[in-house]
Design a protein around this motif. Sequence first.
Motif, mmCIF file in Angstrom:
data_model
loop_
_atom_site.group_PDB
_atom_site.id
_atom_site.type_symbol
_atom_site.label_atom_id
_atom_site.label_comp_id
_atom_site.label_asym_id
_atom_site.label_seq_id
_atom_site.Cartn_x
_atom_site.Cartn_y
_atom_site.Cartn_z
ATOM 1 N N ASN A 19 0.798 -1.326 -0.160
ATOM 2 C CA ASN A 19 0.025 -0.129 0.067
ATOM 3 C C ASN A 19 0.892 1.327 0.038
ATOM 4 O O ASN A 19 1.969 1.043 0.288
ATOM 5 C CB ASN A 19 -1.254 -0.110 1.307
ATOM 6 N N LEU A 28 -0.469 2.946 -7.869
ATOM 7 C CA LEU A 28 -0.106 1.543 -7.859
ATOM 8 C C LEU A 28 -0.677 0.703 -9.029
ATOM 9 O O LEU A 28 -0.327 -0.147 -9.765
ATOM 10 C CB LEU A 28 -0.581 0.724 -6.716
ATOM 11 N N ILE A 32 1.267 -0.254 -12.371
ATOM 12 C CA ILE A 32 1.305 -1.554 -12.229
ATOM 13 C C ILE A 32 2.422 -2.499 -12.827
ATOM 14 O O ILE A 32 2.904 -3.351 -12.599
ATOM 15 C CB ILE A 32 -0.159 -2.381 -12.360
ATOM 16 N N LEU A 35 5.505 -2.725 -10.780
ATOM 17 C CA LEU A 35 5.409 -3.576 -9.760
ATOM 18 C C LEU A 35 5.520 -5.112 -10.363
ATOM 19 O O LEU A 35 6.038 -6.062 -9.796
ATOM 20 C CB LEU A 35 4.114 -3.402 -8.910
#
Length: 52
Positions: A19, A28, A32, A35
Amino acid sequence: MPDYRRNRLPGGCYFFTVNLLDRDSDALAVHIDLLRDAVRKIRSRRPFHIDA
């Protein structure tokens, strides 16, 4: 930072949450791909499975 104990057993199971400090941020979702790339790189060095 808390002093967590790590029981490093083969086949162990871990739970983690990602988070941001700013809970209203969409970073996020917008980033993405960054990530996913990070997870892919770590998986190549330390294989793991994500259940969910």
